[in-house]
Motif scaffolding. Structure first.
Motif, PDB file in Angstrom:
ATOM      1  N   ASP A   8       0.865  -0.946   0.255  1.00  0.00           N
ATOM      2  CA  ASP A   8       0.190  -0.351  -0.155  1.00  0.00           C
ATOM      3  C   ASP A   8       0.373   1.767  -0.187  1.00  0.00           C
ATOM      4  OD1 ASP A   8      -2.101  -1.475   0.409  1.00  0.00           O
ATOM      5  OD2 ASP A   8      -3.179  -1.528   2.405  1.00  0.00           O
ATOM      6  N   ALA A   9       0.305   2.232  -0.862  1.00  0.00           N
ATOM      7  CA  ALA A   9       1.474   3.535  -1.050  1.00  0.00           C
ATOM      8  C   ALA A   9      -0.332   4.401   0.086  1.00  0.00           C
ATOM      9  CB  ALA A   9       1.070   3.987  -2.714  1.00  0.00           C
ATOM     10  N   LEU A  10       1.301   5.053   0.584  1.00  0.00           N
ATOM     11  CA  LEU A  10       0.410   6.478   1.376  1.00  0.00           C
ATOM     12  C   LEU A  10      -0.349   7.453   0.455  1.00  0.00           C
ATOM     13  CD1 LEU A  10      -0.552   7.660   4.180  1.00  0.00           C
ATOM     14  CD2 LEU A  10       1.967   8.629   4.527  1.00  0.00           C
ATOM     15  N   THR A  11      -1.437   8.424   0.462  1.00  0.00           N
ATOM     16  CA  THR A  11      -2.128   9.419  -0.668  1.00  0.00           C
ATOM     17  C   THR A  11      -1.945  10.256   0.230  1.00  0.00           C
ATOM     18  OG1 THR A  11      -3.808   8.011  -0.406  1.00  0.00           O
ATOM     19  CG2 THR A  11      -2.504   6.816  -1.854  1.00  0.00           C
ATOM     20  N   ARG A  12      -2.357   9.823   1.490  1.00  0.00           N
ATOM     21  CA  ARG A  12      -2.626  11.283   2.727  1.00  0.00           C
ATOM     22  C   ARG A  12      -2.690  10.751   3.806  1.00  0.00           C
ATOM     23  NH1 ARG A  12      -6.308  15.710   0.403  1.00  0.00           N
ATOM     24  NH2 ARG A  12      -7.478  15.951   2.026  1.00  0.00           N
ATOM     25  N   ILE A  13      -2.291  12.394   4.480  1.00  0.00           N
ATOM     26  CA  ILE A  13      -1.735  12.150   5.758  1.00  0.00           C
ATOM     27  C   ILE A  13      -3.110  13.471   6.104  1.00  0.00           C
ATOM     28  CG2 ILE A  13      -0.208  12.461   7.956  1.00  0.00           C
ATOM     29  CD1 ILE A  13       1.329  10.757   6.897  1.00  0.00           C
ATOM     30  N   ASN A  14      -4.089  13.035   7.011  1.00  0.00           N
ATOM     31  CA  ASN A  14      -5.037  14.476   7.279  1.00  0.00           C
ATOM     32  C   ASN A  14      -5.071  15.040   6.248  1.00  0.00           C
ATOM     33  OD1 ASN A  14      -3.951  13.651  10.365  1.00  0.00           O
ATOM     34  ND2 ASN A  14      -2.709  15.175  10.808  1.00  0.00           N
ATOM     35  N   ASP A  15      -5.206  15.928   6.330  1.00  0.00           N
ATOM     36  CA  ASP A  15      -5.256  16.941   5.182  1.00  0.00           C
ATOM     37  C   ASP A  15      -4.733  17.181   3.928  1.00  0.00           C
ATOM     38  OD1 ASP A  15      -8.466  16.524   6.228  1.00  0.00           O
ATOM     39  OD2 ASP A  15      -7.744  18.656   7.154  1.00  0.00           O
ATOM     40  N   VAL A  16      -3.047  16.575   3.951  1.00  0.00           N
ATOM     41  CA  VAL A  16      -2.069  16.625   2.695  1.00  0.00           C
ATOM     42  C   VAL A  16      -2.570  15.502   2.257  1.00  0.00           C
ATOM     43  CG1 VAL A  16       0.263  17.347   2.689  1.00  0.00           C
ATOM     44  CG2 VAL A  16      -0.510  18.369   4.745  1.00  0.00           C
ATOM     45  N   GLY A  17      -2.208  16.126   0.673  1.00  0.00           N
ATOM     46  CA  GLY A  17      -1.430  14.998   0.214  1.00  0.00           C
ATOM     47  C   GLY A  17      -3.092  14.757  -0.857  1.00  0.00           C
ATOM     48  N   CYS A  18      -3.290  13.851  -1.353  1.00  0.00           N
ATOM     49  CA  CYS A  18      -4.619  12.603  -2.473  1.00  0.00           C
ATOM     50  C   CYS A  18      -4.968  12.019  -1.770  1.00  0.00           C
ATOM     51  CB  CYS A  18      -3.904  12.232  -3.608  1.00  0.00           C
ATOM     52  SG  CYS A  18      -2.250  13.474  -4.976  1.00  0.00           S
ATOM     53  N   HIS A  19      -6.828  11.984  -2.256  1.00  0.00           N
ATOM     54  CA  HIS A  19      -7.277  11.234  -1.639  1.00  0.00           C
ATOM     55  C   HIS A  19      -6.779   9.992  -2.610  1.00  0.00           C
ATOM     56  CE1 HIS A  19     -10.125  13.300   0.938  1.00  0.00           C
ATOM     57  NE2 HIS A  19     -10.653  14.702  -0.159  1.00  0.00           N
ATOM     58  N   ALA A  20      -7.397   8.459  -2.050  1.00  0.00           N
ATOM     59  CA  ALA A  20      -6.922   7.006  -2.022  1.00  0.00           C
ATOM     60  C   ALA A  20      -7.952   6.779  -4.094  1.00  0.00           C
ATOM     61  CB  ALA A  20      -7.246   6.341  -1.527  1.00  0.00           C
ATOM     62  N   ASP A  21      -8.682   7.478  -4.197  1.00  0.00           N
ATOM     63  CA  ASP A  21      -9.192   6.939  -5.437  1.00  0.00           C
ATOM     64  C   ASP A  21      -8.400   8.035  -6.834  1.00  0.00           C
ATOM     65  OD1 ASP A  21     -10.199   9.904  -4.431  1.00  0.00           O
ATOM     66  OD2 ASP A  21     -12.428   9.403  -4.910  1.00  0.00           O
ATOM     67  N   ASN A  22      -7.571   8.845  -6.220  1.00  0.00           N
ATOM     68  CA  ASN A  22      -6.569   9.415  -7.169  1.00  0.00           C
ATOM     69  C   ASN A  22      -5.906   9.547  -6.120  1.00  0.00           C
ATOM     70  OD1 ASN A  22      -5.807  11.329  -9.231  1.00  0.00           O
ATOM     71  ND2 ASN A  22      -7.051  12.969  -8.846  1.00  0.00           N
ATOM     72  N   PRO A  23      -4.909   8.932  -6.736  1.00  0.00           N
ATOM     73  CA  PRO A  23      -3.611   9.159  -5.408  1.00  0.00           C
ATOM     74  C   PRO A  23      -2.340   9.764  -6.630  1.00  0.00           C
ATOM     75  CG  PRO A  23      -3.562   6.738  -6.699  1.00  0.00           C
ATOM     76  CD  PRO A  23      -5.173   7.770  -6.838  1.00  0.00           C
ATOM     77  N   PHE A  24      -2.504  10.288  -7.671  1.00  0.00           N
ATOM     78  CA  PHE A  24      -1.347  11.505  -8.090  1.00  0.00           C
ATOM     79  C   PHE A  24      -1.939  12.309  -8.617  1.00  0.00           C
ATOM     80  CE2 PHE A  24      -0.127   6.497  -8.264  1.00  0.00           C
ATOM     81  CZ  PHE A  24       0.437   6.316  -8.021  1.00  0.00           C
ATOM     82  N   CYS A  25      -2.582  12.945  -7.825  1.00  0.00           N
ATOM     83  CA  CYS A  25      -3.830  14.082  -8.165  1.00  0.00           C
ATOM     84  C   CYS A  25      -2.042  15.180  -8.154  1.00  0.00           C
ATOM     85  CB  CYS A  25      -4.606  14.225  -7.274  1.00  0.00           C
ATOM     86  SG  CYS A  25      -4.178  15.063  -5.333  1.00  0.00           S
TER      87      CYS A  25
END
Length: 161
Positions: free
Chosen positions: A69-86
């Motif tokens: 599994d790749a981490l996509t978001r912590i708290n409000d930082v990053g991308c949602h899992a349905d668009n991990p490379f946003c």
């Protein structure tokens, strides 16, 4: 009779004894420069993903075979899992992601993990995992050795000495 009683007692102790805990440092650096550094206690055999989840931060994950599994978001930082490379331009130009680093017990430098995801890296007592939001590969999180973080570990009877 004594032999069977001893075997039964040992079996009960083995079943009721909690697994030894691994103490793991967790360092997370956010884009505004804030760094969270803590220590968690997880069961033996736990992964870096388990350790990060044990911090209580809100995380989102995307399955990324064969690495885990790749981490996509912590708290409000990053991308949602349905668009991990946003935060990536085509084809992955200037890609902003959560970069995964490890520092195994007794080591003094970060290793960026290209070879395995958080769910594929089994942590051991004294390891430190690091996450930093930014270009891939980019800067590593601030160096925090386990010796600096172990005082933040939860106090438990099952931790190793």
């Amino acid at each position: 009779m004594k032999k069977y009683t001893l075997v039964a007692v040992l079996a009960i102790l083995a079943i009721s004894s909690p697994a030894l805990a691994a103490r793991v440092g967790v360092v997370t650096t956010f884009p505004d420069g804030r760094t969270s550094a803590t220590c968690v206690s997880v069961e033996d055999g736990a992964t870096a993903q388990d350790a990060l989840r044990a911090t209580g931060m809100n995380t989102e994950w995307k399955e990324f075979p064969p690495f885990g599994d790749a981490l996509t978001r912590i708290n409000d930082v990053g991308c949602h899992a349905d668009n991990p490379f946003c935060e990536c331009g085509p084809p992955f130009e200037c890609c902003l992601i959560w970069n995964f680093y490890t520092m195994e017990a007794g080591q003094n430098t970060w290793i960026i993990r290209f070879d395995v995801g958080y769910s594929g890296f089994v942590v051991e007592d004294g390891d430190v995992i690091g996450s930093i939001w930014g270009p891939h590969p980019g800067n590593s999180p601030p160096l925090k050795k386990f010796s600096e973080l172990k005082g933040l570990c939860p106090k438990t009877k099952t931790t190793r000495s």
